[in-house]
Design a protein around this motif. Structure first.
Motif, PDB file in Angstrom:
ATOM      1  N   LYS A 124      -3.127   9.499   1.390  1.00 40.28           N
ATOM      2  CA  LYS A 124      -2.462   8.291   1.894  1.00 40.28           C
ATOM      3  C   LYS A 124      -2.227   8.395   3.394  1.00 40.28           C
ATOM      4  O   LYS A 124      -1.854   9.447   3.921  1.00 40.28           O
ATOM      5  N   TRP A 125      -2.460   7.262   4.066  1.00 41.51           N
ATOM      6  CA  TRP A 125      -2.008   7.128   5.453  1.00 41.51           C
ATOM      7  C   TRP A 125      -1.277   5.796   5.545  1.00 41.51           C
ATOM      8  O   TRP A 125      -1.772   4.760   5.097  1.00 41.51           O
ATOM      9  N   TYR A 126      -0.077   5.846   6.090  1.00 42.16           N
ATOM     10  CA  TYR A 126       0.686   4.613   6.300  1.00 42.16           C
ATOM     11  C   TYR A 126       1.173   4.654   7.745  1.00 42.16           C
ATOM     12  O   TYR A 126       1.861   5.586   8.149  1.00 42.16           O
TER      13      TYR A 126
ATOM     14  N   VAL B  61      -4.850   4.054   1.108  1.00 44.40           N
ATOM     15  CA  VAL B  61      -4.770   5.133   0.119  1.00 44.40           C
ATOM     16  C   VAL B  61      -6.139   5.230  -0.536  1.00 44.40           C
ATOM     17  O   VAL B  61      -6.787   4.198  -0.774  1.00 44.40           O
TER      18      VAL B  61
ATOM     19  N   HIS C 186      -1.016  13.544   2.507  1.00 40.42           N
ATOM     20  CA  HIS C 186      -0.647  12.564   3.520  1.00 40.42           C
ATOM     21  C   HIS C 186      -1.370  12.848   4.814  1.00 40.42           C
ATOM     22  O   HIS C 186      -1.416  13.992   5.259  1.00 40.42           O
TER      23      HIS C 186
ATOM     24  N   SER D 168      -6.285  -0.738   0.575  1.00 40.07           N
ATOM     25  CA  SER D 168      -6.060  -0.894   2.010  1.00 40.07           C
ATOM     26  C   SER D 168      -5.317  -2.188   2.274  1.00 40.07           C
ATOM     27  O   SER D 168      -5.546  -3.204   1.621  1.00 40.07           O
TER      28      SER D 168
ATOM     29  N   HIS E   7      -8.698   7.527  -3.511  1.00 37.66           N
ATOM     30  CA  HIS E   7      -8.743   8.490  -4.599  1.00 37.66           C
ATOM     31  C   HIS E   7     -10.154   8.521  -5.162  1.00 37.66           C
ATOM     32  O   HIS E   7     -10.748   7.476  -5.439  1.00 37.66           O
TER      33      HIS E   7
ATOM     34  N   MET F 262      -1.118  13.720  -4.306  1.00 35.46           N
ATOM     35  CA  MET F 262      -1.551  12.977  -3.125  1.00 35.46           C
ATOM     36  C   MET F 262      -1.214  13.712  -1.820  1.00 35.46           C
ATOM     37  O   MET F 262      -0.107  14.216  -1.650  1.00 35.46           O
TER      38      MET F 262
ATOM     39  N   GLY G 271      -2.182   0.455   6.402  1.00 34.55           N
ATOM     40  CA  GLY G 271      -2.128   1.662   5.587  1.00 34.55           C
ATOM     41  C   GLY G 271      -3.324   1.714   4.650  1.00 34.55           C
ATOM     42  O   GLY G 271      -3.925   0.672   4.352  1.00 34.55           O
TER      43      GLY G 271
ATOM     44  N   VAL H 205       0.825  -1.220   0.000  1.00 34.98           N
ATOM     45  CA  VAL H 205       0.000   0.000   0.000  1.00 34.98           C
ATOM     46  C   VAL H 205       0.852   1.260   0.000  1.00 34.98           C
ATOM     47  O   VAL H 205       0.523   2.243  -0.674  1.00 34.98           O
ATOM     48  N   ASP H 206       1.994   1.225   0.687  1.00 32.61           N
ATOM     49  CA  ASP H 206       2.835   2.424   0.744  1.00 32.61           C
ATOM     50  C   ASP H 206       3.528   2.696  -0.590  1.00 32.61           C
ATOM     51  O   ASP H 206       4.108   3.756  -0.789  1.00 32.61           O
TER      52      ASP H 206
END
Ligand code: FES
Ligand code: FES
Lengths: 172, 759
Positions: free
Chosen positions: B269-271, B198, B40, B210, B200, B38, B196, B30-31
């Motif tokens: 995005k969240w990681y 992402v 964060h 995910s 869109h 994008m 994580g 995912v990262d």
């Protein structure tokens, strides 16, 4: 893109990544692992922790395995990096380590795999032997949560045989 | 169909189709998903285990460089609904007015890059009013305990009693009653890849990547929890770096990140940082049992009663776990009277959830420890006690006292064969001799039965192309186990094609609309079942084209993997591919394409069983335990790919060893987590792997239509009781009793001291 803290000073970093020169102006506080992933676009270098414990970010920098999350990008300036993307066998195909990992089912989710292979590449490159103790010690900085290490150790021994690494040597 | 498969690939150690991308560095986790423009996300999390939120001041954070927005629940509540449960207050994706565990998300910062988001997150000021934390189930159950959920009458989130027969009478009359309290402490799945997400939104479709085991659930949750959802939601499970059950739930971040992408119009995005993954991803185990067994003088168990209590943490994500632990608590034994209360109790800790085994490791640990206790108290051999009490083959299918119905298996014969095949007697003799020389070595074993492959259906879409290529899409969502290879083996051997011609894809709600996912060791049994059924439908469909080619009536045609033949004249045959070509050329009355989609429901779970053994050596100076040998004997049913089965055993056993010797998600007495990194936690390294690992597989008939039993969780179920017994055994002839995991070096050192002081 993790191009770094907006307020931070910038610096020019030139690194040869898998034989390709990558050059960019980056914040001084940018971690080398982020430089590799986001500037040099080598995605096999993974981030699995924030305390340098997992080894998923391991690359070979100037001939030595390093955890790329422990360096700032500027510290690698002028250096040469090898990652899994650049690893090749002598015939241009898979490297014996990559082959052995496939043959021994030494990867499951694969998240640890690039770091582990680069660690072993470095270890054998420095004359490490294929003894049980030597291999386990070489891998102590790389975690794998899927394989229980059994097949990773088998793959390491198989690759060692192919690379004509002695089973027992002086150790590293 | 005369026979279903060729045995060309099925049953062989076929190398994985998944490997090459990974080995070339081409996998996409995912990262690795980078989208232009994008943003964060960084979450602000509660530093308190229990507190009221008076006020959140986001103004400084919002002004920081590169910040696009800072959000609290107030900003989201118009568009997003919380997770709701019957037995608790809602779980708000960003805490509304109260926080219930350290790590609970409170606010989120969106910025142009993660460094800026991280810096700005530090500027969010939250005014908390700390409340008294509830740090243990015992504290939670006290009358005066603070209530964790205002809407719940107590801190109990689950309460149900299971049993059979007249337990009280049995206990009143039993000649011997033995009692013990047993505990598996809290652990953390520690997938090497943290969670994580992402997301869109392109104006029509909200696409979400995910690191999850359940993309279909996530899609449905987004549709359910968004007040005004987009026209279409597609969830993609990219490559996932390990999951182990902890990636089953839909988490707050799984809703918030897509919601922010949807409302801001920019990809987000969240990681997870590891330190937030440790406290925000569900934990496992943390179940305690207080049990009594009623036994006659020969060692026959007459009854089992007591209580199983799970520390659910702050929300009931794992409310089913005490029930699963209880329903498997009679293990492989024929126990006719019992009463066990299963309790789930709220505390101010990270929510409990499924972790590889999910209730079965605990239940089996409890019963196997009780069996060993019976053996020790009565001076009997543990194998003898097990044989005396085991469910016999004739009793199958067998409904156990606590409500699970075992499908099949000859447990006594398996136990005997396992002891033989693994050479346990010889090892025991060797250990005894070594102990006489002063070494602290021990051999221990445990017998398990477990339930797999439950839950609803699984889906598969299969298409046979004219050139012999096979395209498969499954609803299963493997996260490294190698099931795509196993699915390809099944299809290749049904169609009689080369494995290389089969392509398997999964983890995308845009490729197949219905699906369930990978958990509960169900992927091969249920997902594989769907692949088999869909493949069979294609064979059936192409049969008419074969009949046309053979110039006979369809009823005259039979199929053997790869070809059709005339029943009365088997020499007359056409291949499946010839029939397929005819269909695709439009020469047959069969309409192209040759495809089938199946939602397969095997109706009944299956029950693998077997015996695991460990040989250990204790270093008396340090209390460290080394696993010299690990040996397993499992009835896995049909092993479609023994290499993959071994991989599952190696990994699961290592996690079981970790639970016993190293891993601990520790909290202090005020509910503050003490384990905040992989370093604190103690994931085993290569040093801790057993020196020798021996695996023996057995295949006996199951009730599952394709003979598969499911192997993913065997290791974490069987290893803890076997290993703990081996440690006890190392102290022989002195008797020590280990009742909990983990047993850390300091605990063992204390035991060594106690024992040697006694001499
Ligand atoms: S990311 Fe874990 S050691 Fe570098
Ligand atoms: S293969 Fe998953 S972490 Fe090593």
């Amino acid at each position: 893109m993790a191009t770094g803290n907006g307020g931070a000073e910038k610096t020019r970093v030139r690194v040869t990544v898998n034989g390709r020169l990558v050059e960019a102006e980056v914040p001084v506080n940018m971690l080398f692992v982020h430089f590799l992933r986001e500037v040099a676009d080598v995605k096999s270098v993974h981030v699995g922790c924030d305390t340098s414990h997992c080894g998923a970010c391991t690359v070979v920098l100037n001939g030595r395995a390093v955890k790329s999350c422990t360096l700032f990008a500027f510290m690698a300036d002028g250096g040469e990096v090898l990652t899994l993307e650049g690893l090749r066998g002598s015939d241009g195909g898979l490297h014996p380590l990559q082959e052995a990992f496939h043959e021994e089912h030494a990867l499951q989710c694969g998240f640890c795999t690039p770091g582990i292979i680069m660690t072993l590449y470095d270890y054998f490159g420095r004359g490490g032997d294929a003894s049980e103790e030597g291999l386990r010690r070489a891998l102590e900085g790389n975690l794998c949560r899927c394989t229980g290490y059994v097949n990773i150790l088998r793959a390491a021994r198989r690759a060692a045989a192919r690379l004509r690494i002695p089973r027992k040597g002086l150790g590293v | 169909m005369a026979r279903l498969f060729l045995n060309r690939y099925v049953g062989s150690r076929v190398k994985r189709l998944e490997d090459l991308r990974i080995l070339r560095g081409e996998a996409t986790y995912v990262d690795d998903i980078m989208l232009s423009g994008m943003l964060h996300a960084v979450f602000v999390r509660s530093p308190y285990p229990h507190a009221v939120i008076n006020e959140i001041d986001t103004s400084d954070a919002a002004k920081a460089r590169g910040v696009v927005g800072v959000y609290t629940w107030r900003d989201l509540e118009k568009g997003l609904k919380p997770f709701s449960f019957n037995s608790s207050d809602p779980f708000y994706p960003l805490a509304k007015d109260k926080v219930r565990f350290v790590g609970e998300p409170v606010a989120v910062v969106l910025a142009e890059d993660p460094y800026k988001a991280m810096d700005a997150a530090e500027l969010v000021v939250v005014d908390y009013e700390p409340l008294e934390p509830v740090s243990s189930v015992d504290a939670a159950l006290k009358d005066e305990a603070p209530r964790i959920h205002d809407s719940a009458p107590s801190n109990i989130g689950f309460d149900r009693t299971y049993g059979c027969g007249d337990a009280d009478k049995v206990f009143k009359e039993a000649p011997i009653v033995l009692e013990n309290t047993l505990y598996n402490d809290r652990v953390y799945a520690a997938s090497l890849e943290p969670r994580g997400v992402v997301a869109h939104y392109d104006g029509e479709t909200l696409t979400v990547w995910s690191s999850t085991q359940t993309p279909f659930d996530l899609r449905d949750e987004i549709l359910d929890k968004f007040v005004a959802p987009p026209r279409s939601v597609r969830v993609i499970q990219p490559d996932v770096g390990g999951a182990f059950g902890a990636k089953i739930p839909t988490y707050p971040e799984d809703l918030v990140v897509p919601y922010l992408a949807y409302t801001t119009g920019r990809p987000v995005k969240w990681y997870a940082y590891r330190r937030e993954d440790v406290v925000s991803t569900t934990h496992g185990r943390d179940i305690r049992a207080t049990l009594e067994v009623a036994v006659d003088r020969r060692g026959r168990i007459l009854g089992l009663r007591g209580e199983v209590v799970a520390d659910l943490g702050a929300y009931p994500l794992g409310a089913a776990l005490p029930a699963i632990a209880t329903r498997i608590i009679s293990g492989a034994y024929d126990i006719r009277a019992g009463s066990v209360r299963a309790l789930g109790v709220y505390t101010n800790k990270t929510p409990l959830g499924a972790y590889r085994g999910a209730g079965r490791p605990e239940g089996i640990f409890f019963i196997e420890r009780m069996i060993d206790l019976v053996a020790d108290e009565l001076g009997m051999n543990p194998a003898e006690v097990r044989l005396l009490n085991m469910i016999s083959k004739e009793q199958m299918p067998y409904k156990n006292c606590f409500g699970f119905e075992y499908d099949s298996g000859d447990y006594p014969v398996t136990l005997k064969r396992a002891l033989e095949a693994l050479g346990i007697r010889e090892l025991e003799r060797w250990a005894e001799e070594e102990r006489r020389k002063g070494r602290l070595v021990g051999v221990g074993y445990a017998f398990y039965v477990e339930i797999t492959s439950g839950g609803p259906f699984e889906s598969a879409y299969v298409r046979l192309e004219p050139n012999g290529r096979v395209e498969i899409v499954v609803g299963s969502t493997p996260t490294g186990q190698g099931d795509a290879t196993a699915f390809a083996q099944l299809a290749a051997d049904i169609f009689g094609v080369e494995l290389e011609k089969v392509r398997v894809r999964w983890g995308d709600t845009g490729l197949i609309g219905e699906g369930v996912g990978t958990f509960g060791s169900r992927t091969l049994a249920v997902g594989g079942g769907a692949v088999i059924e869909a493949s069979k439908q294609i064979v059936e469909k192409a049969k008419r084209a074969a009949a046309e080619l053979l110039g006979v009536d369809e009823a005259q045609v039979e199929y053997e993997p790869g070809y059709y033949y005339v029943k009365s004249d088997p020499a007359r045959r056409v291949t499946l591919l010839e029939a397929a070509e005819r269909v695709y050329r439009g020469e047959s009355s069969v309409e192209p394409p040759l495809e089938a989609k199946v939602l397969y429901d095997p109706k009944h779970p299956v029950y693998p069983f077997g015996l695991h053994a460990a040989v250990v050596e204790i270093d008396g100076e340090t209390g460290r335990v080394k696993v010299l040998k690990y040996l397993s004997y499992d009835d896995v049913g049909k092993a479609v790919n023994p290499m993959l089965v071994e991989g599952q055993l190696h990994g699961g056993v290592m996690q079981g060893i970790g639970q016993v010797l190293y891993e601990h998600m520790a909290y202090d007495e005020s509910s503050y987590p003490l384990t905040l990194s992989l370093g604190d936690y103690g994931v085993p390294t290569a040093h801790e792997a057993p020196i020798e690992f021996k695996i023996v597989m057995q295949e006996t008939q199951t009730h599952h239509p394709h003979g598969v039993r499911g192997v993913g969780e065997i290791g974490t179920i069987a290893a803890p009781p076997a290993l703990v017994r081996a440690i006890e055994n190392a102290f022989k002839p002195r008797r020590v009793r280990i009742t909990r995991t983990p047993v850390k070096p300091e605990d063992i050192y204390k035991l060594v001291k106690e024992v040697t002081d006694k001499i």
